[in-house]
Motif scaffolding. Structure first.
Motif, PDB file in Angstrom:
ATOM      1  N   LEU A   1       0.833  -1.200   0.000  1.00 44.47           N
ATOM      2  CA  LEU A   1       0.000   0.000   0.000  1.00 44.47           C
ATOM      3  C   LEU A   1       0.868   1.251   0.000  1.00 44.47           C
ATOM      4  O   LEU A   1       0.590   2.221  -0.709  1.00 44.47           O
ATOM      5  N   ARG A   2       1.931   1.253   0.787  1.00 45.39           N
ATOM      6  CA  ARG A   2       2.851   2.390   0.807  1.00 45.39           C
ATOM      7  C   ARG A   2       3.532   2.570  -0.551  1.00 45.39           C
ATOM      8  O   ARG A   2       3.834   3.690  -0.962  1.00 45.39           O
ATOM      9  N   ALA A   3       3.768   1.453  -1.240  1.00 41.96           N
ATOM     10  CA  ALA A   3       4.438   1.521  -2.545  1.00 41.96           C
ATOM     11  C   ALA A   3       3.521   2.083  -3.627  1.00 41.96           C
ATOM     12  O   ALA A   3       3.991   2.492  -4.683  1.00 41.96           O
ATOM     13  N   GLY A   4       2.213   2.086  -3.359  1.00 40.49           N
ATOM     14  CA  GLY A   4       1.295   2.650  -4.341  1.00 40.49           C
ATOM     15  C   GLY A   4       0.098   1.800  -4.699  1.00 40.49           C
ATOM     16  O   GLY A   4      -0.720   2.202  -5.533  1.00 40.49           O
ATOM     17  N   ALA A   5      -0.043   0.625  -4.084  1.00 41.96           N
ATOM     18  CA  ALA A   5      -1.222  -0.189  -4.349  1.00 41.96           C
ATOM     19  C   ALA A   5      -2.464   0.520  -3.825  1.00 41.96           C
ATOM     20  O   ALA A   5      -2.424   1.223  -2.819  1.00 41.96           O
ATOM     21  N   SER A   6      -3.587   0.336  -4.515  1.00 44.17           N
ATOM     22  CA  SER A   6      -4.828   1.009  -4.151  1.00 44.17           C
ATOM     23  C   SER A   6      -5.665   0.227  -3.152  1.00 44.17           C
ATOM     24  O   SER A   6      -6.644   0.751  -2.616  1.00 44.17           O
TER      25      SER A   6
ATOM     26  N   ALA B   1      -3.836  16.234  -4.668  1.00 46.90           N
ATOM     27  CA  ALA B   1      -2.797  17.055  -5.292  1.00 46.90           C
ATOM     28  C   ALA B   1      -1.845  17.633  -4.255  1.00 46.90           C
ATOM     29  O   ALA B   1      -0.617  17.601  -4.426  1.00 46.90           O
ATOM     30  N   LYS B   2      -2.378  18.155  -3.161  1.00 47.83           N
ATOM     31  CA  LYS B   2      -1.537  18.780  -2.146  1.00 47.83           C
ATOM     32  C   LYS B   2      -0.659  17.757  -1.416  1.00 47.83           C
ATOM     33  O   LYS B   2       0.463  18.072  -1.009  1.00 47.83           O
ATOM     34  N   LEU B   3      -1.181  16.554  -1.251  1.00 42.95           N
ATOM     35  CA  LEU B   3      -0.402  15.511  -0.570  1.00 42.95           C
ATOM     36  C   LEU B   3       0.521  14.764  -1.528  1.00 42.95           C
ATOM     37  O   LEU B   3       1.363  13.979  -1.095  1.00 42.95           O
ATOM     38  N   GLY B   4       0.363  14.988  -2.831  1.00 44.70           N
ATOM     39  CA  GLY B   4       1.138  14.230  -3.808  1.00 44.70           C
ATOM     40  C   GLY B   4       0.753  12.762  -3.805  1.00 44.70           C
ATOM     41  O   GLY B   4       1.582  11.880  -4.026  1.00 44.70           O
ATOM     42  N   ALA B   5      -0.539  12.499  -3.556  1.00 49.29           N
ATOM     43  CA  ALA B   5      -1.046  11.126  -3.462  1.00 49.29           C
ATOM     44  C   ALA B   5      -1.721  10.732  -4.766  1.00 49.29           C
ATOM     45  O   ALA B   5      -2.466  11.510  -5.362  1.00 49.29           O
ATOM     46  N   ARG B   6      -1.498   9.511  -5.197  1.00 56.52           N
ATOM     47  CA  ARG B   6      -2.054   9.046  -6.456  1.00 56.52           C
ATOM     48  C   ARG B   6      -3.555   8.784  -6.346  1.00 56.52           C
ATOM     49  O   ARG B   6      -4.298   8.995  -7.297  1.00 56.52           O
ATOM     50  N   ASP B   7      -4.000   8.285  -5.206  1.00 52.79           N
ATOM     51  CA  ASP B   7      -5.416   8.016  -5.005  1.00 52.79           C
ATOM     52  C   ASP B   7      -5.743   8.150  -3.526  1.00 52.79           C
ATOM     53  O   ASP B   7      -4.881   8.498  -2.712  1.00 52.79           O
TER      54      ASP B   7
ATOM     55  N   ILE C   1      -3.120   6.703   3.853  1.00 52.92           N
ATOM     56  CA  ILE C   1      -1.855   6.236   4.433  1.00 52.92           C
ATOM     57  C   ILE C   1      -1.061   7.436   4.951  1.00 52.92           C
ATOM     58  O   ILE C   1      -0.517   7.419   6.065  1.00 52.92           O
ATOM     59  N   ALA C   2      -1.008   8.515   4.160  1.00 54.96           N
ATOM     60  CA  ALA C   2      -0.293   9.725   4.587  1.00 54.96           C
ATOM     61  C   ALA C   2      -0.920  10.316   5.839  1.00 54.96           C
ATOM     62  O   ALA C   2      -0.214  10.803   6.737  1.00 54.96           O
ATOM     63  N   ALA C   3      -2.250  10.283   5.916  1.00 56.83           N
ATOM     64  CA  ALA C   3      -2.940  10.829   7.084  1.00 56.83           C
ATOM     65  C   ALA C   3      -2.573  10.065   8.352  1.00 56.83           C
ATOM     66  O   ALA C   3      -2.357  10.665   9.417  1.00 56.83           O
ATOM     67  N   TYR C   4      -2.495   8.754   8.252  1.00 57.47           N
ATOM     68  CA  TYR C   4      -2.116   7.949   9.412  1.00 57.47           C
ATOM     69  C   TYR C   4      -0.634   8.138   9.759  1.00 57.47           C
ATOM     70  O   TYR C   4      -0.271   8.271  10.924  1.00 57.47           O
ATOM     71  N   GLU C   5       0.213   8.134   8.753  1.00 54.22           N
ATOM     72  CA  GLU C   5       1.653   8.197   9.009  1.00 54.22           C
ATOM     73  C   GLU C   5       2.065   9.551   9.562  1.00 54.22           C
ATOM     74  O   GLU C   5       3.068   9.641  10.275  1.00 54.22           O
ATOM     75  N   SER C   6       1.292  10.579   9.255  1.00 60.37           N
ATOM     76  CA  SER C   6       1.621  11.910   9.787  1.00 60.37           C
ATOM     77  C   SER C   6       1.049  12.118  11.182  1.00 60.37           C
ATOM     78  O   SER C   6       1.377  13.104  11.849  1.00 60.37           O
ATOM     79  N   GLY C   7       0.183  11.200  11.617  1.00 61.77           N
ATOM     80  CA  GLY C   7      -0.489  11.380  12.890  1.00 61.77           C
ATOM     81  C   GLY C   7      -1.712  12.274  12.803  1.00 61.77           C
ATOM     82  O   GLY C   7      -2.352  12.555  13.825  1.00 61.77           O
ATOM     83  N   PHE C   8      -2.047  12.741  11.594  1.00 63.87           N
ATOM     84  CA  PHE C   8      -3.228  13.585  11.407  1.00 63.87           C
ATOM     85  C   PHE C   8      -4.493  12.833  11.791  1.00 63.87           C
ATOM     86  O   PHE C   8      -5.430  13.387  12.380  1.00 63.87           O
ATOM     87  N   VAL C   9      -4.533  11.547  11.448  1.00 67.26           N
ATOM     88  CA  VAL C   9      -5.629  10.661  11.847  1.00 67.26           C
ATOM     89  C   VAL C   9      -5.043   9.571  12.712  1.00 67.26           C
ATOM     90  O   VAL C   9      -4.015   8.985  12.368  1.00 67.26           O
ATOM     91  N   GLN C  10      -5.689   9.293  13.837  1.00 65.58           N
ATOM     92  CA  GLN C  10      -5.212   8.255  14.750  1.00 65.58           C
ATOM     93  C   GLN C  10      -5.993   6.970  14.514  1.00 65.58           C
ATOM     94  O   GLN C  10      -7.231   6.990  14.489  1.00 65.58           O
ATOM     95  N   PRO C  11      -5.292   5.833  14.322  1.00 68.98           N
ATOM     96  CA  PRO C  11      -6.010   4.551  14.178  1.00 68.98           C
ATOM     97  C   PRO C  11      -6.840   4.277  15.432  1.00 68.98           C
ATOM     98  O   PRO C  11      -6.406   4.543  16.547  1.00 68.98           O
ATOM     99  N   LEU C  12      -8.062   3.756  15.191  1.00 70.12           N
ATOM    100  CA  LEU C  12      -8.950   3.468  16.315  1.00 70.12           C
ATOM    101  C   LEU C  12      -8.539   2.180  17.019  1.00 70.12           C
ATOM    102  O   LEU C  12      -7.993   1.299  16.414  1.00 70.12           O
TER     103      LEU C  12
END
Length: 215
Positions: free
Chosen positions: A95-100, A192-198, A204-215
């Protein structure tokens, strides 16, 4: 018609997936690959919309094959990883590599078809609960500043939060009391702002940045 390439080193898996897919009027199997090393040439040859990619193959695994496709193909297909276990470390790296998204090999035919169509439409997150679980184990602190650097507006932050919960565009529109077209615009801006393909990469970026916390 959605064209699909199947990449799996097990002939029985390829045969079973082909039978399920080719029975559908809107889906067709464009080709098969027995190893990750064969996938890039076949993608260039048959130009599929989706690649069903086995995460574990003997010569080149699905993670490396995914990276290669996304780096080498100007308009790459969406990648749907096939795995035996949803909590496999390989799944999160894919998923980090780009899988949807990912698909369990034990899934029933209707679940397989739903997963393919969800990824093809790309207006909702595939298996959000499982992705949250993977993020809880793997994501903390990897890209702590990514969302902050993206300078999302307040509305875009709301949309990203709802995307991470697995809501579709229609569900986000209902939650925020706006039109679906407005949500699509916000989602496009977030990607576009996150440079995310989908949306999977955005979540994934939201979780890795801590913006969203896993429940």
């Amino acid at each position: 018609m959605t064209d699909i390439l199947i990449a799996d080193d097990e002939p029985l898996i390829r045969t079973g997936l082909r039978a399920i897919i080719d029975a559908e009027p809107d889906l067709t199997v464009a080709g098969e690959a027995a190893d990750g090393a064969e996938v890039l040439p076949m993608v260039r040859s048959v130009r599929p919309d989706i690649v069903l990619m086995d995460v574990r193959m003997p010569a080149v695994d699905g993670i490396q094959a995914t990276r290669t496709i996304l780096d080498a193909v100007p308009e790459p297909p969406r990648i749907l990883v096939i795995t035996t276990f949803e909590n496999d470390d390989y799944v999160y790296e894919a998923l980090r590599a780009g899988a949807s998204g990912f698909l369990l090999k034990r899934a029933r035919p209707p679940e397989i078809l739903q997963a393919i169509r969800t990824v093809a439409l790309s207006d909702s997150l595939l298996f959000p609960a499982a992705i949250r679980g993977l993020a809880a184990r793997h994501a903390a602190g990897r890209e702590a500043d990514r969302v902050r650097r993206a300078r999302l507006t307040e509305r875009e932050e709301q949309v990203l939060t709802l995307m991470a919960r697995g809501l579709s565009n229609a569900e986000i529109a209902a939650d925020l009391v706006v039109s679906v077209e407005t949500v699509k615009t916000h989602v496009g801006n977030v990607l576009a702002k996150l440079g995310a393909r989908d949306r999977t990469q955005a979540v994934i970026a939201a979780y890795e940045s801590g913006f969203v916390q896993p429940l």
